[in-house]
Design an enzyme around this catalytic site. Structure first.
Site, PDB file in Angstrom:
ATOM      1  N   PHE A  25       0.858  -1.181   0.000  1.00 49.03           N
ATOM      2  CA  PHE A  25       0.000   0.000   0.000  1.00 49.03           C
ATOM      3  C   PHE A  25       0.892   1.228   0.000  1.00 49.03           C
ATOM      4  CE2 PHE A  25      -4.279   1.598   1.123  1.00 49.03           C
ATOM      5  CZ  PHE A  25      -5.021   0.636   0.485  1.00 49.03           C
ATOM      6  N   CYS A  31      -4.242  15.928  -0.917  1.00 57.25           N
ATOM      7  CA  CYS A  31      -5.465  15.712  -1.694  1.00 57.25           C
ATOM      8  C   CYS A  31      -5.937  17.061  -2.220  1.00 57.25           C
ATOM      9  CB  CYS A  31      -6.549  15.064  -0.830  1.00 57.25           C
ATOM     10  SG  CYS A  31      -8.063  14.711  -1.767  1.00 57.25           S
ATOM     11  N   CYS A  46     -14.730  17.486  -0.197  1.00 58.83           N
ATOM     12  CA  CYS A  46     -14.984  16.132   0.283  1.00 58.83           C
ATOM     13  C   CYS A  46     -14.844  16.175   1.802  1.00 58.83           C
ATOM     14  CB  CYS A  46     -13.973  15.166  -0.341  1.00 58.83           C
ATOM     15  SG  CYS A  46     -14.145  13.475   0.231  1.00 58.83           S
ATOM     16  N   CYS A  49     -13.867  12.083   4.687  1.00 59.04           N
ATOM     17  CA  CYS A  49     -12.629  11.308   4.566  1.00 59.04           C
ATOM     18  C   CYS A  49     -12.297  10.586   5.879  1.00 59.04           C
ATOM     19  CB  CYS A  49     -11.497  12.250   4.194  1.00 59.04           C
ATOM     20  SG  CYS A  49      -9.975  11.395   3.750  1.00 59.04           S
ATOM     21  N   ASP A  50     -11.861   9.324   5.764  1.00 58.00           N
ATOM     22  CA  ASP A  50     -11.471   8.553   6.954  1.00 58.00           C
ATOM     23  C   ASP A  50      -9.968   8.285   6.971  1.00 58.00           C
ATOM     24  OD1 ASP A  50     -11.250   6.762   4.892  1.00 58.00           O
ATOM     25  OD2 ASP A  50     -12.527   5.215   5.771  1.00 58.00           O
ATOM     26  N   THR A  51      -9.202   9.098   6.229  1.00 58.15           N
ATOM     27  CA  THR A  51      -7.776   8.812   6.018  1.00 58.15           C
ATOM     28  C   THR A  51      -6.906   9.979   6.434  1.00 58.15           C
ATOM     29  OG1 THR A  51      -8.382   7.474   4.109  1.00 58.15           O
ATOM     30  CG2 THR A  51      -6.086   8.151   4.267  1.00 58.15           C
ATOM     31  N   GLU A 116      -6.135   4.073  -6.784  1.00 58.16           N
ATOM     32  CA  GLU A 116      -7.468   4.502  -6.335  1.00 58.16           C
ATOM     33  C   GLU A 116      -7.497   6.020  -6.310  1.00 58.16           C
ATOM     34  OE1 GLU A 116      -8.063   0.620  -3.426  1.00 58.16           O
ATOM     35  OE2 GLU A 116      -8.652   2.618  -2.726  1.00 58.16           O
ATOM     36  N   HIS A 204     -10.465  -4.875   5.384  1.00 61.40           N
ATOM     37  CA  HIS A 204      -9.310  -4.673   6.260  1.00 61.40           C
ATOM     38  C   HIS A 204      -9.746  -4.198   7.642  1.00 61.40           C
ATOM     39  CE1 HIS A 204     -10.155  -0.938   4.204  1.00 61.40           C
ATOM     40  NE2 HIS A 204      -9.433  -0.260   5.060  1.00 61.40           N
TER      41      HIS A 204
HETATM   42  S1  SF4 Z   1     -11.891  10.602   0.709  1.00 58.56           S
HETATM   43 FE1  SF4 Z   1     -10.093  11.754   1.503  1.00 58.56          FE
HETATM   44  S2  SF4 Z   1      -8.465  11.271   0.071  1.00 58.56           S
HETATM   45 FE2  SF4 Z   1     -10.385  10.742  -0.968  1.00 58.56          FE
HETATM   46  S3  SF4 Z   1     -11.007  12.570  -2.107  1.00 58.56           S
HETATM   47 FE3  SF4 Z   1     -11.969  12.724  -0.103  1.00 58.56          FE
HETATM   48  S4  SF4 Z   1     -10.530  13.940   1.135  1.00 58.56           S
HETATM   49 FE4  SF4 Z   1      -9.391  13.199  -0.644  1.00 58.56          FE
END
Ligand code: SF4
Length: 210
Positions: A25, A31, A46, A49-51, A116, A204
């Protein structure tokens, strides 16, 4: 080109059609739809987001001066096994940094390159498996790929309108949010109502992998 990598590690791919596959990964930093700072979330394009994609301080993260150095790093993560090499490149938004030189360098190490993206930036050529995850209110220019993964529910997206896009698989994935059961119910309802869509879970998280 210098690449900023948030983290890079060996795991099992947790999402989509290739779920369960051994993969390196590679998460790029940054972003184009959110700064990654909580104080900006409410006004971001967005906002679910969970990242964590900010900085280069994660496991295996760092700055890499060129494509060969980063491809060597990915290859070292994979180890010596020659067969079925798979790297999953994500973010953040990977198309901000991914270029043809890196795809080529990874191919030279024998990797299939999966990516992705949120689809707002056209994909570079040479990607072996392209996943697009559209976000409401954004201009998705990349409407062709291997799998379309729609996080659900999202106000402002009509799944039926996406069904004309050129993808091999249409996946509906419950949003990881405070009301996870409601999101799951909504995703199941959509898959039952429109059989082009297949329910996709974040495996996961179920099995406790990063
Ligand atoms: S989910 Fe997170 S990484 Fe994906 S587009 Fe939205 S802000 Fe960006």
């Amino acid at each position: 080109m210098t690449y900023a990598v948030k983290e890079c590690f060996l795991t099992l791919q947790g999402e989509g059609v290739q779920s369960g596959s051994r993969a390196v990964f590679l998460r790029f930093a940054g972003c184009n739809l959110w700064s990654g700072r909580e104080q900006d979330r409410a006004t971001a394009q967005c906002n679910f987001c969970d990242t964590d994609f900010v900085g280069t301080d994660g496991t295996g993260g760092g700055k890499f001066a060129d494509a060969h150095g980063l491809a060597d790093h990915v290859s070292a993560m994979w180890g010596t096994e020659e067969a079925h090499r798979l790297v999953v490149i994500t973010g953040g938004e990977p198309m901000l940094q991914l270029d043809a030189a890196l795809v080529e360098a990874l191919h030279d190490h024998g990797f299939r390159v999966a990516v992705e993206s949120n689809g707002t930036i056209e994909a570079v050529p040479g990607i072996d498996w392209l996943t697009i995850s559209p976000k409401a209110g954004t201009d998705v220019v990349q409407r062709r790929g291997n799998e379309l993964k729609l996080v659900w529910p999202q106000q402002g997206i009509d799944p039926t309108a996406l069904e004309t896009w050129d993808f091999g698989h249409f996946l509906i994935q419950p949003m990881d949010c405070a009301d996870a059961q409601a999101a799951m119910d909504a995703a199941i309802a959509l898959a039952m109502d429109r059989p082009k869509w297949r329910l996709s879970l974040q495996a996961h998280k179920v099995v406790g992998l990063p």
